[in-house]
Design an enzyme around this catalytic site. Sequence first.
Site, PDB file in Angstrom:
ATOM      1  N   ASP A 257       5.948 -11.719   1.606  1.00 48.58           N
ATOM      2  CA  ASP A 257       6.783 -10.634   1.075  1.00 48.58           C
ATOM      3  C   ASP A 257       7.417  -9.797   2.182  1.00 48.58           C
ATOM      4  O   ASP A 257       6.921  -9.760   3.310  1.00 48.58           O
ATOM      5  CB  ASP A 257       5.918  -9.687   0.227  1.00 48.58           C
ATOM      6  CG  ASP A 257       5.535 -10.312  -1.099  1.00 48.58           C
ATOM      7  OD1 ASP A 257       5.740 -11.530  -1.268  1.00 48.58           O
ATOM      8  OD2 ASP A 257       5.015  -9.577  -1.959  1.00 48.58           O
ATOM      9  N   ASP A 258       8.463  -9.107   1.798  1.00 44.88           N
ATOM     10  CA  ASP A 258       9.086  -8.011   2.573  1.00 44.88           C
ATOM     11  C   ASP A 258       9.973  -8.453   3.735  1.00 44.88           C
ATOM     12  O   ASP A 258      10.531  -7.619   4.429  1.00 44.88           O
ATOM     13  CB  ASP A 258       8.042  -7.010   3.134  1.00 44.88           C
ATOM     14  CG  ASP A 258       7.223  -6.343   2.031  1.00 44.88           C
ATOM     15  OD1 ASP A 258       7.498  -6.624   0.846  1.00 44.88           O
ATOM     16  OD2 ASP A 258       6.319  -5.563   2.354  1.00 44.88           O
ATOM     17  N   HIS A 308      12.498  -9.715  -4.184  1.00 45.69           N
ATOM     18  CA  HIS A 308      11.476  -8.672  -4.007  1.00 45.69           C
ATOM     19  C   HIS A 308      12.129  -7.291  -4.085  1.00 45.69           C
ATOM     20  O   HIS A 308      11.655  -6.340  -3.481  1.00 45.69           O
ATOM     21  CB  HIS A 308      10.760  -8.881  -2.664  1.00 45.69           C
ATOM     22  CG  HIS A 308       9.468  -8.135  -2.528  1.00 45.69           C
ATOM     23  ND1 HIS A 308       8.533  -8.039  -3.542  1.00 45.69           N
ATOM     24  CD2 HIS A 308       8.940  -7.434  -1.479  1.00 45.69           C
ATOM     25  CE1 HIS A 308       7.499  -7.317  -3.121  1.00 45.69           C
ATOM     26  NE2 HIS A 308       7.730  -6.934  -1.882  1.00 45.69           N
ATOM     27  N   HIS A 312      12.678  -2.031  -2.076  1.00 50.23           N
ATOM     28  CA  HIS A 312      11.228  -1.936  -2.126  1.00 50.23           C
ATOM     29  C   HIS A 312      10.716  -0.642  -2.759  1.00 50.23           C
ATOM     30  O   HIS A 312       9.703  -0.090  -2.358  1.00 50.23           O
ATOM     31  CB  HIS A 312      10.617  -2.114  -0.727  1.00 50.23           C
ATOM     32  CG  HIS A 312       9.247  -2.732  -0.765  1.00 50.23           C
ATOM     33  ND1 HIS A 312       8.096  -1.979  -0.844  1.00 50.23           N
ATOM     34  CD2 HIS A 312       8.838  -4.010  -0.768  1.00 50.23           C
ATOM     35  CE1 HIS A 312       7.041  -2.784  -0.869  1.00 50.23           C
ATOM     36  NE2 HIS A 312       7.474  -4.028  -0.831  1.00 50.23           N
ATOM     37  N   HIS A 400       2.498 -11.216   4.163  1.00 48.37           N
ATOM     38  CA  HIS A 400       3.756 -10.541   4.508  1.00 48.37           C
ATOM     39  C   HIS A 400       4.285 -11.092   5.823  1.00 48.37           C
ATOM     40  O   HIS A 400       3.522 -11.116   6.805  1.00 48.37           O
ATOM     41  CB  HIS A 400       3.523  -9.029   4.620  1.00 48.37           C
ATOM     42  CG  HIS A 400       3.088  -8.400   3.326  1.00 48.37           C
ATOM     43  ND1 HIS A 400       1.784  -8.450   2.887  1.00 48.37           N
ATOM     44  CD2 HIS A 400       3.793  -7.748   2.377  1.00 48.37           C
ATOM     45  CE1 HIS A 400       1.692  -7.842   1.714  1.00 48.37           C
ATOM     46  NE2 HIS A 400       2.895  -7.401   1.375  1.00 48.37           N
TER      47      HIS A 400
HETATM   48 ZN   LIG Z   1       6.438  -5.810  -0.729  1.00 49.20          ZN
END
Ligand SMILES: [Zn+2]
Length: 442
Positions: A257-258, A308, A312, A400
Amino acid sequence: MKVKLSKLCACLLFCWCCGCSQSASLIPSINSVHHEYGESVHEQNYHDQHLINITYPKSQKTVLNEEIQARIAYHRQRFEQEYKHASTPQLPELNIDYQSYIKDDRYISIKLDVFSSTSQPQEQIETILYDNQKDCLLSLQDVMSEEALNLLSDMAKKYFQNHYPDECYTRQFAVHIAPSAHNYELFVLRKDALVFYFPSGTLFDYGVSWEVPYEDLADYIDMEKEETAVFVPYQDVLNEPIKNIDPNQPMVALTFDDGPTRKYTEAILDCLKENQASATFFVLGSRADDCPDLLQRMVLEGNEIGNHTFSHKQLTTLSKENIEEEIVATQESIHDVTSTYPSVIRPPYGSKNDAVMECAQGKKIVTWTIDTEDWHSKNAEVIVNKVIKDVKDGDIILMHDLYASSAEAAIILVPKLQEMGFQLVTVSELYEYGKNDAGKIM
Ligand SMILES: [Zn+2]
């Protein structure tokens, strides 16, 4: 023009030499025979005046079969005309053999190696590129722009000058390395690389081939993308590479993620590629533009990109209108770069409510079954152990691609999980094989 020539590893597939012998063994001796497509058919026609040996691939595709037959018929006819006038002490021979390559579920390449010995031994190569989706044949111009031809010529020149330093300063070489479509019309699309063939009498007196991995093309797209068109139009190679997933064997999905981040996402992609593994990257819309080449690699190398959100934010704190904005803007920013829309969404912090579900509009909302808490420990060993201790068939593992420790952990985990018997697939593949519903909300 900066091109990663060192990475080209443009190795010679084979090298054959014309004129050193007069036997049928002049057919390129290829260490590995690639018959990836079609059923191999062998025809032999022998009588006291000549010998014909033809092996070709036959498939369900009429367009492709007809093209192969037409090319064979042409060589056969030419041979039959020639051997009648030949005054050779040897039995005139025509040998045709082939290689077939599947790039993905769209592109199929056939290479015919034609050897004939009548008065003069002759070798020729034919290549055919077939579009399995559109059911048609393609030429070089269909898969490359004119600008790409200039670049290609430049790259080929540098490659051959490096590897054949004494033989590249002839008029013959200059003519056949020039950026004309005709010089590069003999090519196949393998799974991992474009391969060009230069038969004897073109660049050199002997035939050579030149291999360009697709990843080098992807790098190039990023490096010079304002001024040059795409090598192989990205839209045309978007298809998932063919993967051998065994539905009866355990599988898990690594998710990151991210990102993307230049340093860590790239290292993870390299590791996945090296181990022929896939993962899912839940990308932030606001970062999609940072590393477009990495997003393109994700798709081209069989990984999945998930949404995603754009910035955020915790979606459950937003109005429905703002949730929709977060999702749609991300879909579009990913599409701008990769020509694909994600079909999975992971809301930040995994938090969702009815409004989030509604805004997903049919896309699956995905959470996880193993949380590595990599952001907390920032310790590769801790992350690896956390996964290894609990992992089971169908798990979705949350990491991540923001931290060195997570990338390090991924590099350890990918081969480790494979050793443990897990196939590493994308979340959509996990669902496709009915392995897991735990991380899926809808
Ligand atoms: Zn995230």
